[in-house]
Design a protein around this motif. Structure first.
Motif, PDB file in Angstrom:
ATOM      1  N   ARG A 178       0.477   0.091   4.394  1.00  9.37           N
ATOM      2  CA  ARG A 178       1.215  -1.041   3.812  1.00  9.37           C
ATOM      3  C   ARG A 178       1.894  -1.873   4.897  1.00  9.37           C
ATOM      4  NH1 ARG A 178       1.995   3.371   0.314  1.00  9.37           N
ATOM      5  NH2 ARG A 178       0.877   3.073  -1.647  1.00  9.37           N
ATOM      6  N   ARG A 179       2.416  -1.195   5.908  1.00  8.13           N
ATOM      7  CA  ARG A 179       3.085  -1.918   6.997  1.00  8.13           C
ATOM      8  C   ARG A 179       2.076  -2.769   7.775  1.00  8.13           C
ATOM      9  NH1 ARG A 179       5.378   2.212   9.250  1.00  8.13           N
ATOM     10  NH2 ARG A 179       3.814   2.561  10.878  1.00  8.13           N
ATOM     11  N   THR A 180       0.900  -2.214   8.017  1.00 10.89           N
ATOM     12  CA  THR A 180      -0.122  -2.943   8.770  1.00 10.89           C
ATOM     13  C   THR A 180      -0.653  -4.125   7.972  1.00 10.89           C
ATOM     14  OG1 THR A 180      -0.762  -0.890   9.879  1.00 10.89           O
ATOM     15  CG2 THR A 180      -2.313  -2.724   9.981  1.00 10.89           C
ATOM     16  N   VAL A 181      -0.893  -3.920   6.688  1.00 13.55           N
ATOM     17  CA  VAL A 181      -1.379  -5.015   5.834  1.00 13.55           C
ATOM     18  C   VAL A 181      -0.377  -6.166   5.847  1.00 13.55           C
ATOM     19  CG1 VAL A 181      -1.839  -5.716   3.449  1.00 13.55           C
ATOM     20  CG2 VAL A 181      -2.858  -3.614   4.359  1.00 13.55           C
ATOM     21  N   SER A 182       0.904  -5.843   5.720  1.00  9.53           N
ATOM     22  CA  SER A 182       1.939  -6.883   5.725  1.00  9.53           C
ATOM     23  C   SER A 182       1.960  -7.642   7.042  1.00  9.53           C
ATOM     24  CB  SER A 182       3.312  -6.263   5.456  1.00  9.53           C
ATOM     25  OG  SER A 182       3.370  -5.696   4.168  1.00  9.53           O
TER      26      SER A 182
ATOM     27  N   LEU B  45      -6.020   3.536   7.550  1.00 15.61           N
ATOM     28  CA  LEU B  45      -6.050   4.882   6.963  1.00 15.61           C
ATOM     29  C   LEU B  45      -6.850   5.835   7.847  1.00 15.61           C
ATOM     30  CD1 LEU B  45      -5.159   6.356   4.272  1.00 15.61           C
ATOM     31  CD2 LEU B  45      -7.546   6.075   3.563  1.00 15.61           C
ATOM     32  N   ILE B  46      -7.979   5.361   8.355  1.00 18.44           N
ATOM     33  CA  ILE B  46      -8.812   6.193   9.227  1.00 18.44           C
ATOM     34  C   ILE B  46      -8.046   6.583  10.487  1.00 18.44           C
ATOM     35  CG2 ILE B  46     -10.837   6.106  10.741  1.00 18.44           C
ATOM     36  CD1 ILE B  46     -12.149   4.337   8.529  1.00 18.44           C
ATOM     37  N   GLU B  47      -7.374   5.622  11.109  1.00 24.23           N
ATOM     38  CA  GLU B  47      -6.617   5.917  12.327  1.00 24.23           C
ATOM     39  C   GLU B  47      -5.439   6.836  12.042  1.00 24.23           C
ATOM     40  OE1 GLU B  47      -7.382   5.208  15.333  1.00 24.23           O
ATOM     41  OE2 GLU B  47      -9.059   3.851  14.988  1.00 24.23           O
ATOM     42  N   ALA B  48      -4.795   6.637  10.887  1.00 27.00           N
ATOM     43  CA  ALA B  48      -3.666   7.492  10.524  1.00 27.00           C
ATOM     44  C   ALA B  48      -4.121   8.930  10.313  1.00 27.00           C
ATOM     45  CB  ALA B  48      -2.989   6.953   9.265  1.00 27.00           C
ATOM     46  N   ALA B  49      -5.272   9.100   9.680  1.00 26.10           N
ATOM     47  CA  ALA B  49      -5.812  10.447   9.474  1.00 26.10           C
ATOM     48  C   ALA B  49      -6.173  11.088  10.804  1.00 26.10           C
ATOM     49  CB  ALA B  49      -7.032  10.381   8.558  1.00 26.10           C
ATOM     50  N   GLU B  50      -6.758  10.291  11.696  1.00 23.40           N
ATOM     51  CA  GLU B  50      -7.127  10.787  13.024  1.00 23.40           C
ATOM     52  C   GLU B  50      -5.884  11.220  13.803  1.00 23.40           C
ATOM     53  OE1 GLU B  50      -9.918  11.591  16.137  1.00 23.40           O
ATOM     54  OE2 GLU B  50     -10.279  11.007  14.061  1.00 23.40           O
ATOM     55  N   ALA B  51      -4.778  10.521  13.577  1.00 26.16           N
ATOM     56  CA  ALA B  51      -3.538  10.829  14.290  1.00 26.16           C
ATOM     57  C   ALA B  51      -2.793  12.015  13.687  1.00 26.16           C
ATOM     58  CB  ALA B  51      -2.634   9.606  14.304  1.00 26.16           C
ATOM     59  N   GLY B  52      -3.279  12.517  12.560  1.00 27.30           N
ATOM     60  CA  GLY B  52      -2.659  13.689  11.949  1.00 27.30           C
ATOM     61  C   GLY B  52      -1.463  13.394  11.080  1.00 27.30           C
ATOM     62  N   LEU B  53      -1.321  12.147  10.614  1.00 27.78           N
ATOM     63  CA  LEU B  53      -0.204  11.810   9.730  1.00 27.78           C
ATOM     64  C   LEU B  53      -0.373  12.482   8.366  1.00 27.78           C
ATOM     65  CD1 LEU B  53       0.242   9.644  11.933  1.00 27.78           C
ATOM     66  CD2 LEU B  53       0.891   8.070  10.107  1.00 27.78           C
TER      67      LEU B  53
ATOM     68  N   VAL C 174      -7.346   2.042  -4.466  1.00 28.29           N
ATOM     69  CA  VAL C 174      -7.121   3.348  -3.843  1.00 28.29           C
ATOM     70  C   VAL C 174      -5.930   3.333  -2.888  1.00 28.29           C
ATOM     71  CG1 VAL C 174      -8.720   2.946  -1.918  1.00 28.29           C
ATOM     72  CG2 VAL C 174      -8.260   5.289  -2.688  1.00 28.29           C
ATOM     73  N   PHE C 175      -5.648   2.178  -2.298  1.00 20.93           N
ATOM     74  CA  PHE C 175      -4.529   2.112  -1.342  1.00 20.93           C
ATOM     75  C   PHE C 175      -3.176   1.965  -2.031  1.00 20.93           C
ATOM     76  CE2 PHE C 175      -8.308   0.489   0.885  1.00 20.93           C
ATOM     77  CZ  PHE C 175      -8.406   1.484   1.850  1.00 20.93           C
ATOM     78  N   ASP C 176      -3.198   1.919  -3.362  1.00 17.62           N
ATOM     79  CA  ASP C 176      -1.944   1.900  -4.114  1.00 17.62           C
ATOM     80  C   ASP C 176      -1.412   3.311  -4.368  1.00 17.62           C
ATOM     81  OD1 ASP C 176      -2.036  -0.866  -4.301  1.00 17.62           O
ATOM     82  OD2 ASP C 176      -3.131  -0.840  -6.201  1.00 17.62           O
ATOM     83  N   LEU C 177      -2.209   4.323  -4.054  1.00 16.43           N
ATOM     84  CA  LEU C 177      -1.785   5.700  -4.295  1.00 16.43           C
ATOM     85  C   LEU C 177      -0.524   6.028  -3.499  1.00 16.43           C
ATOM     86  CD1 LEU C 177      -5.204   7.634  -4.143  1.00 16.43           C
ATOM     87  CD2 LEU C 177      -3.804   7.217  -6.180  1.00 16.43           C
ATOM     88  N   MET C 178       0.427   6.654  -4.164  1.00 14.02           N
ATOM     89  CA  MET C 178       1.655   7.086  -3.503  1.00 14.02           C
ATOM     90  C   MET C 178       1.600   8.564  -3.136  1.00 14.02           C
ATOM     91  SD  MET C 178       3.382   4.324  -3.300  1.00 14.02           S
ATOM     92  CE  MET C 178       4.976   4.961  -2.797  1.00 14.02           C
TER      93      MET C 178
END
Length: 454
Positions: free
Chosen positions: A70-74, A52-60, A144-148
């Protein structure tokens, strides 16, 4: 009854480390896991939060970030699932274990025993006894990571590492975040100067901070969470996230029946070899409360097995040289003791602001510093700079930079060796070299000073 050499209870980082260590040593291993192997780190902790931190840093976008989570956890979970463990020779049993006799547990009506048992049942989010909290549909680090969809506003209770990481990441994903911490500052267990730097950065990211603010009560109104603070202020938000630490999973394990003692908070008592008060039973990871980080849990899991099978040269877990990292931006990293914890009046402190580090200037990331602490090395005194006692680093790559001081502590290295080692220019780690140089002379106009004891 299924007999084996090592029985591991728990499939998180500590349990996996114990099971794999035992198997590599040629032992027959059974791993009992109530949930999927991987535990909190994989599913609700390190892996999703850092993604989540990296995704936020990347501007997603928020949805894009959660999809990546979810993809990374899997992907990570697939490297340590039941099929992988069984292919490595580890017998995996799903279910909840309970001690029924010495080194014997019952799982869904079946008894299993072993010469050695490793308790690695982990922990879960700790929920403070705030009036009204139980009536609210609050979030934890487990949910918290279940939020859609992104909440428009969020109150985070807890200004420790997890609270700060999630507050910054979610703010960067467009959520209006208020962070509430009852202690006078963020990261109360770390360097006060690091707390100050991080507070300034979080405010610049749009996070509203309320430190020194105990929560009086929580209630719901018009579908919103209302958090009333001790000073009378009421913070209103769409959702509430509780990030106030963790508690051990020791209930219902039958520990009393076999003599495994716990402290008043429920943590299993262990010695430096991870042995409990019961013969043949060791413990590792969050369930011990010794050091609540995944890398430490992994190290403890290895020690729990190896120390329990050796009569001489038994390994021990040494927390003083294990680093801690808060993965905000900038990162906050420590190892050993920070200045206000040092009691040695002969110790010295060296300091370098990141604004004097060329790599930080080129990256326009000058918030932060490096602090190193060193003390006399027996009869040699401060020769060679003395021995490293601790470090505190705030920088974009602090989590990588902290390992040099950690290695110095682990090996008993002279502090001056860090200064003598040639570092690539312009790297972040040059800041460590330049700070260490202050222990053997003046460098860049700076010289190590006596620590402020007390």
């Amino acid at each position: 009854m299924t007999d084996g050499e090592v029985l591991v209870l728990g499939g998180g980082a500590a349990g996996l480390a114990a099971a794999n260590t035992a198997r590599r040593a040629g032992m027959r291993v059974t791993l009992v896991s109530e949930g999927a192997p991987g535990g909190d780190c994989t599913f609700t902790g390190c892996v999703p939060s850092k993604t989540l931190i990296e995704a936020a840093e990347a501007g997603l976008s928020f949805s894009g970030a959660m999809t990546r989570v979810r993809r990374t956890v899997s992907r990570v979970a697939a490297t340590e699932d039941e099929d992988v463990l069984r292919s490595d020779g580890i017998d995996v049993v799903r279910g909840r274990a309970r001690f029924v006799a010495e080194r014997t547990v019952e799982v869904d009506g079946h008894r299993r025993s072993a010469r050695r048992v490793v308790l690695a049942t982990g922990g879960r989010p700790a929920v403070p006894p705030v009036p009204g909290l139980g009536e609210l549909a609050y979030l934890t680090t487990d949910t918290v990571f279940d939020l859609m969809d992104p909440p428009t506003s969020l109150v985070v209770l807890g200004g420790g590492p997890v609270g700060c990481e999630l507050a910054q990441a979610l703010a960067r994903l467009g959520v209006g975040v208020t962070l509430v911490e009852q202690a006078p500052r963020l990261l109360p267990g770390m360097d006060p100067d690091a707390s100050d730097v991080l507070a300034r950065v979080l405010r610049s990211d749009g996070v509203r901070l309320r430190t020194g603010a105990p929560v009086r009560e929580v209630r719901s109104s018009d579908g919103k969470a209302l958090v009333e603070l001790a000073d009378g202020e009421v913070v209103r938000a769409e959702r509430l996230l509780v990030a106030t630490g963790r508690r051990p999973n020791t209930e219902g394990l039958g520990l009393d029946a076999v003599g495994v003692r716990t402290d008043r908070r429920g943590h299993v008592l262990v010695d430096r070899h991870m042995a409990t008060t019961a013969r043949g039973v060791s413990a590792a990871g969050d369930v011990t409360g010794v050091f609540g980080h995944t890398h430490a849990a992994y190290a403890m899991g290895r020690v729990a097995v190896l120390a329990g099978t050796r009569r001489t040269r038994r390994p021990a877990f040494e927390p003083d040289s294990v680093p801690r990292v808060v993965f905000t931006n900038p990162e906050v990293a420590t190892v050993g003791r920070v200045e206000h914890e040092l009691a040695d009046t002969a110790a010295r402190a060296a300091y370098l602001p990141m604004s004097e580090v060329d790599r930080a200037v080129t990256a326009d990331a000058e918030a932060g510093f490096v602090k190193l602490f060193a003390g006399p090395r027996g009869p040699l005194g401060h020769l060679g700079g003395g021995r490293v006692l601790g470090a505190s680093i705030v920088a974009p790559r602090a989590g990588e930079m902290i390992h040099e001081p950690a290695l110095a502590m682990r090996t008993g290295m002279f502090a001056g060796r860090l200064a003598q080692t040639v570092h690539a220019y312009p790297s972040w780690s040059m800041a460590v070299q330049r700070t260490a140089a202050q222990f053997v002379g003046t460098h860049g106009g700076r010289t190590a000073r006596p620590v402020a004891v007390g």
